[in-house]
Design an enzyme around this catalytic site. Structure first.
Site, PDB file in Angstrom:
ATOM      1  N   ARG A 241       0.842  -1.192   0.000  1.00 49.17           N
ATOM      2  CA  ARG A 241       0.000   0.000   0.000  1.00 49.17           C
ATOM      3  C   ARG A 241       0.884   1.251   0.000  1.00 49.17           C
ATOM      4  O   ARG A 241       1.867   1.340   0.748  1.00 49.17           O
ATOM      5  CB  ARG A 241      -0.906   0.038   1.243  1.00 49.17           C
ATOM      6  CG  ARG A 241      -2.110  -0.884   1.158  1.00 49.17           C
ATOM      7  CD  ARG A 241      -3.116  -0.439   0.093  1.00 49.17           C
ATOM      8  NE  ARG A 241      -4.289  -1.283   0.007  1.00 49.17           N
ATOM      9  CZ  ARG A 241      -4.431  -2.331  -0.799  1.00 49.17           C
ATOM     10  NH1 ARG A 241      -3.450  -2.680  -1.615  1.00 49.17           N
ATOM     11  NH2 ARG A 241      -5.565  -3.016  -0.828  1.00 49.17           N
ATOM     12  N   GLU A 270      -3.908   7.303  -5.814  1.00 51.49           N
ATOM     13  CA  GLU A 270      -4.105   6.487  -7.009  1.00 51.49           C
ATOM     14  C   GLU A 270      -5.456   6.834  -7.615  1.00 51.49           C
ATOM     15  O   GLU A 270      -6.419   6.949  -6.870  1.00 51.49           O
ATOM     16  CB  GLU A 270      -4.068   4.994  -6.672  1.00 51.49           C
ATOM     17  CG  GLU A 270      -2.726   4.540  -6.116  1.00 51.49           C
ATOM     18  CD  GLU A 270      -2.712   3.061  -5.718  1.00 51.49           C
ATOM     19  OE1 GLU A 270      -3.726   2.375  -5.931  1.00 51.49           O
ATOM     20  OE2 GLU A 270      -1.690   2.607  -5.198  1.00 51.49           O
ATOM     21  N   HIS A 288      -0.784  -0.340  -9.875  1.00 54.37           N
ATOM     22  CA  HIS A 288      -1.529  -1.182  -8.924  1.00 54.37           C
ATOM     23  C   HIS A 288      -2.155  -2.391  -9.633  1.00 54.37           C
ATOM     24  O   HIS A 288      -3.378  -2.551  -9.668  1.00 54.37           O
ATOM     25  CB  HIS A 288      -2.606  -0.372  -8.190  1.00 54.37           C
ATOM     26  CG  HIS A 288      -3.034  -1.023  -6.894  1.00 54.37           C
ATOM     27  ND1 HIS A 288      -3.436  -0.315  -5.789  1.00 54.37           N
ATOM     28  CD2 HIS A 288      -3.128  -2.322  -6.531  1.00 54.37           C
ATOM     29  CE1 HIS A 288      -3.760  -1.155  -4.808  1.00 54.37           C
ATOM     30  NE2 HIS A 288      -3.583  -2.390  -5.251  1.00 54.37           N
TER      31      HIS A 288
HETATM   32  C1  DGY Z   1      -5.681  -6.145  -2.822  1.00 57.01           C
HETATM   33  O1  DGY Z   1      -6.424  -7.108  -3.018  1.00 57.01           O
HETATM   34  O2  DGY Z   1      -5.618  -5.611  -1.728  1.00 57.01           O
HETATM   35  C2  DGY Z   1      -4.893  -5.652  -3.971  1.00 57.01           C
HETATM   36  O3  DGY Z   1      -4.031  -4.622  -3.626  1.00 57.01           O
HETATM   37  C3  DGY Z   1      -5.813  -5.198  -5.078  1.00 57.01           C
HETATM   38  O4  DGY Z   1      -6.475  -4.030  -4.649  1.00 57.01           O
END
Ligand code: DGY
Length: 321
Positions: A241, A270, A288
């Site tokens: 993240r 994002e 991402h």
């Molecule tokens: C998650 O599943 O957390 C991935 O980062 C996709 O958003």
């Protein structure tokens, strides 16, 4: 979006792969959004039509106030993602709404992707590719455009859960030394030779490459001090993240040469990420996409539908948060 089947129990509030949509229609006669609904659209739709279940995600972030405005009909909010830092889970639970995620579905493909970031950042993939797309035409000598060795180097993993362990398995095939940091030591069977470092700050100067595999939502882990503690010439990888990182500090560390490179799939904002990253040659950037394979995206959606099926049938959810 016009909703024509108001008695349907399920709203799929975001675009999903065809196979997931087909099952949602077949098993639930679901209402399917034609775009990724935002928070207001989602709340309005659930209030207007009394859905019992929603399949949703980060575009429709849900604060405690949003959760409070959802009707009592709603039994389950199913996220097809592993992360759920876009919503106030405690507020939902306090209202008796079940929240689920998909913790297993994306492990292997996300670990593949993290390893791609490691290889691409260390071996200057984006610079080489840009050279080729620019026509090449100038050969490189022995000392030019050198990358950083991946095999036999030391990999630091922050977060030794499912994805962290899957990355460690890949690292073993590259003869890497793996050191990990987590709240507690993992069982030996999971460690498979990886070395536990209980102190995050002690981990930082010990690795050539550092990769994050912890959830977001608990503040900034990679502060200016943390980047300063990393070895000069180290590589930083983040497929977890963006909220974990002080991006100003990361940009400074990359621009000054303190870090050799970074591989980044996630950003504080994002999709409107900090464009200063795009100016830096020593960053490999992706939007991402770590879980984005056909197989994994299907599995993530099916996991959400499995959870919804269980709850609507009066059974416990498979993946409650
Ligand atoms: C998650 O599943 O957390 C991935 O980062 C996709 O958003």
């Amino acid at each position: 979006m016009t909703i024509t089947t108001p008695s349907a129990p399920l709203l799929v509030a975001r675009r999903m792969p065809d196979a997931v949509i087909a099952r949602a229609r077949r098993d639930f006669d679901a209402v399917i959004a034609d775009h990724d609904m935002n928070t207001q659209e989602l709340v309005d739709a659930v209030r207007a039509h009394g859905f019992k279940a929603i399949l949703t995600g980060k575009k429709a972030a849900l604060t405690a106030a949003d959760v409070a405005s959802l009707p009592d009909t709603l039994q389950i909010i199913a996220n097809p993602s592993a992360g759920y830092d876009h919503m106030d889970v405690a507020a939902a639970k306090a209202r008796g709404i079940i929240v689920t995620n998909a913790p297993d579905a994306l492990t292997e493909c996300t670990a593949d992707f993290a390893f791609m970031l490691i290889l691409a950042a260390c071996r200057r993939a984006s610079e080489y590719e840009r050279i080729m797309r620019g026509g090449w035409r100038k050969s490189f000598g022995q000392p030019d455009m050198l990358g950083k060795r991946v095999n036999a180097s030391t990999l630091g993993i922050v977060g030794f859960g499912r994805i962290g362990r899957a990355v460690a398995r890949r690292a073993r095939a590259f003869d890497m030394t793996v050191i990990y940091n987590d709240r507690a030591r993992a069982p030996a069977a999971a460690e498979q030779g990886a070395v536990f470092e209980p102190d995050f700050k002690n981990l930082l100067p010990r690795c050539d490459i550092l990769t994050l595999h912890v959830p977001g939502g608990d503040g900034v882990l990679m502060t200016r001090e943390a980047f300063g503690l990393m070895r000069k010439g180290a590589v930083f990888i983040n497929a977890a993240r963006g909220s974990l990182v002080d991006e100003d500090a990361l940009i400074d560390a990359l621009a000054s040469g303190h870090l050799f490179a970074a591989g980044l799939d996630v950003f504080r904002r994002e999709p409107d990420f900090d464009l200063r990253f795009a100016e830096l040659p020593n960053v490999f950037l992706t939007p991402h996409m770590a879980s984005s394979t056909v197989e994994t995206r299907d599995a993530m959606g099916f996991t959400a539908l499995d959870n919804i099926a269980a709850v609507l049938a009066g059974r416990p959810p498979l993946n409650p948060i």
